[in-house]
Design a protein around this motif. Structure first.
Motif, PDB file in Angstrom:
ATOM      1  N   ARG A  76       9.311   9.030  -3.398  1.00 52.13           N
ATOM      2  CA  ARG A  76       8.970  10.184  -2.552  1.00 52.13           C
ATOM      3  C   ARG A  76       9.283   9.893  -1.078  1.00 52.13           C
ATOM      4  NH1 ARG A  76       3.326  11.409  -4.131  1.00 52.13           N
ATOM      5  NH2 ARG A  76       4.200  11.100  -6.198  1.00 52.13           N
ATOM      6  N   SER A  77       9.233   8.597  -0.712  1.00 50.98           N
ATOM      7  CA  SER A  77       9.568   8.246   0.679  1.00 50.98           C
ATOM      8  C   SER A  77      11.074   8.189   0.888  1.00 50.98           C
ATOM      9  CB  SER A  77       8.982   6.869   1.037  1.00 50.98           C
ATOM     10  OG  SER A  77       7.616   6.865   0.812  1.00 50.98           O
TER      11      SER A  77
ATOM     12  N   ARG B  27       1.685  -1.900 -11.406  1.00 52.74           N
ATOM     13  CA  ARG B  27       2.015  -1.717  -9.972  1.00 52.74           C
ATOM     14  C   ARG B  27       3.220  -0.797  -9.860  1.00 52.74           C
ATOM     15  NH1 ARG B  27       0.440  -6.603  -8.253  1.00 52.74           N
ATOM     16  NH2 ARG B  27      -1.719  -6.462  -7.475  1.00 52.74           N
ATOM     17  N   SER B  28       4.183  -0.945 -10.776  1.00 57.17           N
ATOM     18  CA  SER B  28       5.367  -0.066 -10.704  1.00 57.17           C
ATOM     19  C   SER B  28       4.970   1.379 -10.968  1.00 57.17           C
ATOM     20  CB  SER B  28       6.420  -0.518 -11.720  1.00 57.17           C
ATOM     21  OG  SER B  28       6.995  -1.729 -11.318  1.00 57.17           O
TER      22      SER B  28
ATOM     23  N   GLU C 191       7.974   3.627   4.048  1.00 57.85           N
ATOM     24  CA  GLU C 191       8.573   4.486   5.082  1.00 57.85           C
ATOM     25  C   GLU C 191       9.915   3.890   5.527  1.00 57.85           C
ATOM     26  OE1 GLU C 191       5.006   5.953   6.928  1.00 57.85           O
ATOM     27  OE2 GLU C 191       6.226   6.077   8.779  1.00 57.85           O
TER      28      GLU C 191
ATOM     29  N   ASP D 233       2.139   2.756 -10.405  1.00 59.71           N
ATOM     30  CA  ASP D 233       1.339   3.286  -9.284  1.00 59.71           C
ATOM     31  C   ASP D 233       2.195   3.534  -8.039  1.00 59.71           C
ATOM     32  OD1 ASP D 233      -0.799   3.075 -10.936  1.00 59.71           O
ATOM     33  OD2 ASP D 233      -1.642   1.268 -10.018  1.00 59.71           O
ATOM     34  N   PHE D 234       3.140   2.631  -7.762  1.00 59.38           N
ATOM     35  CA  PHE D 234       3.795   2.689  -6.452  1.00 59.38           C
ATOM     36  C   PHE D 234       5.260   3.143  -6.469  1.00 59.38           C
ATOM     37  CE2 PHE D 234       0.560   1.185  -3.598  1.00 59.38           C
ATOM     38  CZ  PHE D 234      -0.297   0.441  -4.390  1.00 59.38           C
TER      39      PHE D 234
ATOM     40  N   LEU E 287       5.786   6.680  -5.387  1.00 61.88           N
ATOM     41  CA  LEU E 287       5.537   6.860  -3.941  1.00 61.88           C
ATOM     42  C   LEU E 287       6.761   6.414  -3.153  1.00 61.88           C
ATOM     43  CD1 LEU E 287       1.876   5.435  -3.674  1.00 61.88           C
ATOM     44  CD2 LEU E 287       2.616   7.801  -4.022  1.00 61.88           C
ATOM     45  N   ALA E 288       7.369   5.319  -3.610  1.00 61.30           N
ATOM     46  CA  ALA E 288       8.570   4.827  -2.923  1.00 61.30           C
ATOM     47  C   ALA E 288       9.690   5.853  -3.039  1.00 61.30           C
ATOM     48  CB  ALA E 288       8.995   3.498  -3.531  1.00 61.30           C
TER      49      ALA E 288
ATOM     50  N   ASP F 103       0.852  -1.196   0.000  1.00 67.70           N
ATOM     51  CA  ASP F 103       0.000   0.000   0.000  1.00 67.70           C
ATOM     52  C   ASP F 103       0.884   1.241   0.000  1.00 67.70           C
ATOM     53  OD1 ASP F 103      -0.757  -0.319   3.548  1.00 67.70           O
ATOM     54  OD2 ASP F 103       0.884   0.728   2.543  1.00 67.70           O
ATOM     55  N   ALA F 104       0.276   2.405  -0.062  1.00 65.45           N
ATOM     56  CA  ALA F 104       1.019   3.658  -0.286  1.00 65.45           C
ATOM     57  C   ALA F 104       2.018   3.931   0.834  1.00 65.45           C
ATOM     58  CB  ALA F 104       0.041   4.814  -0.428  1.00 65.45           C
ATOM     59  N   ASN F 105       1.745   3.410   2.064  1.00 67.81           N
ATOM     60  CA  ASN F 105       2.645   3.753   3.184  1.00 67.81           C
ATOM     61  C   ASN F 105       3.716   2.694   3.405  1.00 67.81           C
ATOM     62  OD1 ASN F 105       0.748   5.817   3.631  1.00 67.81           O
ATOM     63  ND2 ASN F 105      -0.562   4.275   4.643  1.00 67.81           N
TER      64      ASN F 105
END
Ligand code: 2RA
Length: 340
Positions: free
Chosen positions: A86-87, A76-77, A63, A79-80, A83-84, A58-60
């Protein structure tokens, strides 16, 4: 220094191989997070004597993650992976999602490691059939300029995933037991059969796999004018891709077979298998489970004084995917991160 690592698609054929390699190659892992779809969440996978629980992606999930390996398909790549990044994670993506993005390095560490430092958060792992081809071409292009490559592939079931490998084995038994074959993963029977690689065919008549080989090769070799034509075929082999390759050099520059053999033998990640007396050349059954790509059957093309023919076999899950991705990470922590 140790690293917090995540594997997206941890339960797939490539994901499980990555997990094994992280342990076998003693990658400096501080913590490991295994991520997969809802369907696979809750399963456990072994790592360093422990059982790690697979969590739902999921998006979190990213971390404190330093390096995130993605091997769960292009959507999936897409979409996520951002986000990875950005983390704060470095994403090494095995899917086709970003391979042709000019801001994303496409890397085979033995060939273009310097591109790794150009990343802006994502590094793309090339398509397996491209990696295996280029591991044979890279040593030869050090000897003379390559103008054109004609390649025919004999691609293992593993390229379509773990279920495809199982289907090949199951169907083979069905045939031997004279039971009817019911293709599920593949569009046609794979046992005792072969068929055009089952990806979309465009208006030129080439399928996606063939186009990947053409355009990814040019990007990795930084050679936009390299002429490549490919015919990609799925064959009833479990996990190693083979390729018949005709390499045409610039007029009058074709290296001798001896020079070619020496260059191949000296190239890290290549094993020369070229014994004419014993008729022993690269075979998928010998490439399976090996880190090295096997190259052999070298001979002068009798129809073209500028060309050499050869044959290659490489483990599609190892050097074709998981090993190459991990080698990118190994290079990055050894060399690249200092440039960060
Ligand atoms: C295949 N190269 O072999 C593609 C995807 N892994 O099917």
């Amino acid at each position: 220094k140790t690293y917090h690592v995540a594997i997206v698609g941890a339960t797939g054929a490539v994901g499980t191989e990555l997990l094994r390699l992280l342990e076998v190659r003693e990658f400096p892992v501080a913590s490991l997070r295994l991520l997969a779809s809802e369907r696979s969440a809750g399963r456990t996978l072994p790592f360093r004597g422990q059982s790690l629980v697979v969590e739902r992606l999921d998006a979190n999930a990213f971390e404190n993650v330093d390096i995130a390996f993605f091997s769960a398909g292009a959507s999936r790549s897409r979409d996520f992976a951002p986000l990875a990044v950005r983390s704060g994670a470095l994403v090494i993506d095995n899917s086709s999602a970003f391979r042709m993005d000019p801001a994303v390095p496409l890397v085979v560490p033995e060939i273009n490691p310097e591109d790794i430092c150009l990343h802006k958060g994502i590094i793309a792992n090339p398509n397996c059939s491209t990696i295996i081809l280029l591991m044979a071409l890279a040593p030869l292009r050090k000897l003379a300029p390559i103008r054109r490559v004609v390649v025919s592939t004999y691609q293992a079931a593993s390229g379509a995933g773990a279920q495809a490998m199982a289907e090949l084995i199951e169907q083979t038994g069905d045939v031997l037991r004279e039971k009817p074959i019911v293709p599920r993963v593949f569009p046609y029977p794979i046992a005792f059969n072969l068929f055009c690689h089952n990806t979309k065919i465009d208006e030129t008549g080439y399928n996606e796999e063939e186009r990947k080989m053409i355009f990814e090769s040019r990007k990795i070799l930084h050679d936009p004018h390299l002429k490549v034509t490919a015919t990609c075929v799925r064959v009833p082999v479990v996990r190693a891709h083979s390729e018949s390759v005709n390499v045409e050099f610039a007029p009058g520059t074709r290296p001798s077979l001896e020079e070619a053999r020496k260059a191949l033998e000296a190239f890290p990640g290549v094993a020369l298998v070229d014994n004419r007396e014993a008729n022993h050349f690269p075979m998928p059954i010998e490439a399976s489970g090996r880190d090295e790509v096997l190259v052999g059957r070298l001979r002068y093309d009798l129809s073209n004084e500028n060309a050499i023919d050869l044959f290659v076999s490489g483990d599609q899950i190892l050097k074709g995917a998981a090993l190459n991705a991990l080698q990118i990470a190994e290079w990055w922590i050894k060399e690249g991160s200092q440039h960060a």
